[in-house]
Scaffold this active site. Sequence first.
Site, PDB file in Angstrom:
ATOM      1  N   ASN A 190     -19.946  33.944 -26.266  1.00  0.00           N
ATOM      2  CA  ASN A 190     -19.136  33.844 -27.583  1.00  0.00           C
ATOM      3  C   ASN A 190     -19.329  33.052 -28.667  1.00  0.00           C
ATOM      4  O   ASN A 190     -18.851  32.341 -29.317  1.00  0.00           O
ATOM      5  CB  ASN A 190     -17.507  33.424 -27.197  1.00  0.00           C
ATOM      6  N   ASP A 192     -21.515  34.059 -31.346  1.00  0.00           N
ATOM      7  CA  ASP A 192     -21.780  35.187 -32.145  1.00  0.00           C
ATOM      8  C   ASP A 192     -22.673  34.604 -33.395  1.00  0.00           C
ATOM      9  O   ASP A 192     -22.324  33.188 -33.705  1.00  0.00           O
ATOM     10  CB  ASP A 192     -20.913  36.089 -32.665  1.00  0.00           C
ATOM     11  N   GLY A 212     -27.554  33.475 -27.834  1.00  0.00           N
ATOM     12  CA  GLY A 212     -27.329  34.275 -26.448  1.00  0.00           C
ATOM     13  C   GLY A 212     -26.286  35.273 -26.780  1.00  0.00           C
ATOM     14  O   GLY A 212     -25.975  36.104 -25.562  1.00  0.00           O
ATOM     15  N   ASP A 213     -25.693  35.354 -27.970  1.00  0.00           N
ATOM     16  CA  ASP A 213     -24.686  36.353 -28.062  1.00  0.00           C
ATOM     17  C   ASP A 213     -24.920  37.393 -29.165  1.00  0.00           C
ATOM     18  O   ASP A 213     -26.196  37.785 -29.500  1.00  0.00           O
ATOM     19  CB  ASP A 213     -23.376  35.707 -28.256  1.00  0.00           C
ATOM     20  N   ASP A 214     -23.895  38.138 -29.829  1.00  0.00           N
ATOM     21  CA  ASP A 214     -24.052  38.999 -30.674  1.00  0.00           C
ATOM     22  C   ASP A 214     -24.605  38.320 -32.122  1.00  0.00           C
ATOM     23  O   ASP A 214     -24.213  37.170 -32.645  1.00  0.00           O
ATOM     24  CB  ASP A 214     -22.725  39.527 -31.288  1.00  0.00           C
TER      25      ASP A 214
END
Length: 271
Positions: A190, A192, A212-214
């Site tokens: 989480n 992003d 490591g996320d969107d």
Amino acid sequence: MIRYILIFCLFLPLIVCKGSVHVSTSRGHRTCTVTAHGDEQNDVPNILTAFKKCSKKSTIIFPEGEKYWIGEKLHARLEDVDIKWHGTWLNHRAGFILSGDKIRLNGYREGGIDGNGDAWYDEDKGSSTEGRPMPFVLWNITNSKIHNFQVQQSQFWSLNIMNGTNLAFENITCTAFSNNAPAGKNWVQNADGFNTMDARYVSLNNFLYRGGDDCIAIKPRSYDIRINNITCDGGNGVAIGSLGQYLEDSSVENVTITNAEVSYYDSSITP
Ligand SMILES: *[C@@H]1O[C@H](CO)[C@@H](O)[C@H](O)[C@H]1NC(C)=O
Ligand SMILES: *[C@@H]1O[C@H](CO)[C@@H](O)[C@H](O)[C@H]1NC(C)=O
Ligand SMILES: *[C@@H]1O[C@H](CO)[C@@H](O)[C@H](O)[C@H]1NC(C)=O
Ligand SMILES: *[C@@H]1O[C@H](CO)[C@@H](O)[C@H](O)[C@H]1NC(C)=O
Ligand SMILES: *[C@@H]1O[C@H](CO)[C@@H](O)[C@H](O)[C@H]1NC(C)=O
């Protein structure tokens, strides 16, 4: 003695006075300059004073090299204001919400927010705990520009438009990677990069995400979004999603993405 220091501070605020707000007026235009206390003393009261005294037709300056300790969450509402954000806000536990109209924020490629995300990534180790703050939320904001700005080591979604119209972003960097996760493990959840929701006429030009996320997440009720020249280094790439997650209207229309480079990076430093 105090009186002399005060007089001195009025004229030489940047050199002498740590932890001050200096307000000056020139030809009817106000400028508020905030300096940091240092030593992890909370700078939010001074920052709020600047946001209040220079809330309209003004300039707010966070000078180069200053490191502000954001000890509590804060919300600014500004109208026709330039923010010259050279310094860095350190906000490990508290989020920031920016609202208003005609805000021009420039980070000059040096200024921004450092969320010290490692403290959270280390604790979470890949699961996602409640209560992580969002370092930079744009809410109820119109006709504004954010340029040359960085959100580093975000605790949660890095740059999050919750409700905004006619916004232009250029030269933006967001990072969220764990310095401590073992090779091949993803501890960053989480975190992003750039998110939009209830957003219309938003442009994003020249964007770098390393995490490591969107990299980018286009969420419900995002319309007329133009994105160009993005580099997503690690993470999930671009998501147009979470659309079914909400009961209300969750439509998305007219999203254009050009010149996108999405890559994994070296597994030994995977977030
Ligand atoms: C949204 O911003 C406008 C001005 O930019 C203001 O008039 C209005 O009260 C704000 N709405 C909320 C819910 O804060
Ligand atoms: C906030 O979202 C609502 C609902 O989508 C929309 O009607 C309103 O125009 C939005 N406000 C801004 C400032 O974009
Ligand atoms: C963005 O960065 C480029 C250099 O890469 C620069 O030419 C341009 O002026 C910057 N944009 C803004 C709005 O400062
Ligand atoms: C594209 O964005 C990157 C940053 O991600 C920047 O270094 C580069 O100069 C941009 N390219 C152009 C043509 O502006
Ligand atoms: C799509 O969005 C762009 C702005 O990003 C706008 O100029 C254009 O008119 C929109 N097209 C449609 C069909 O709404």
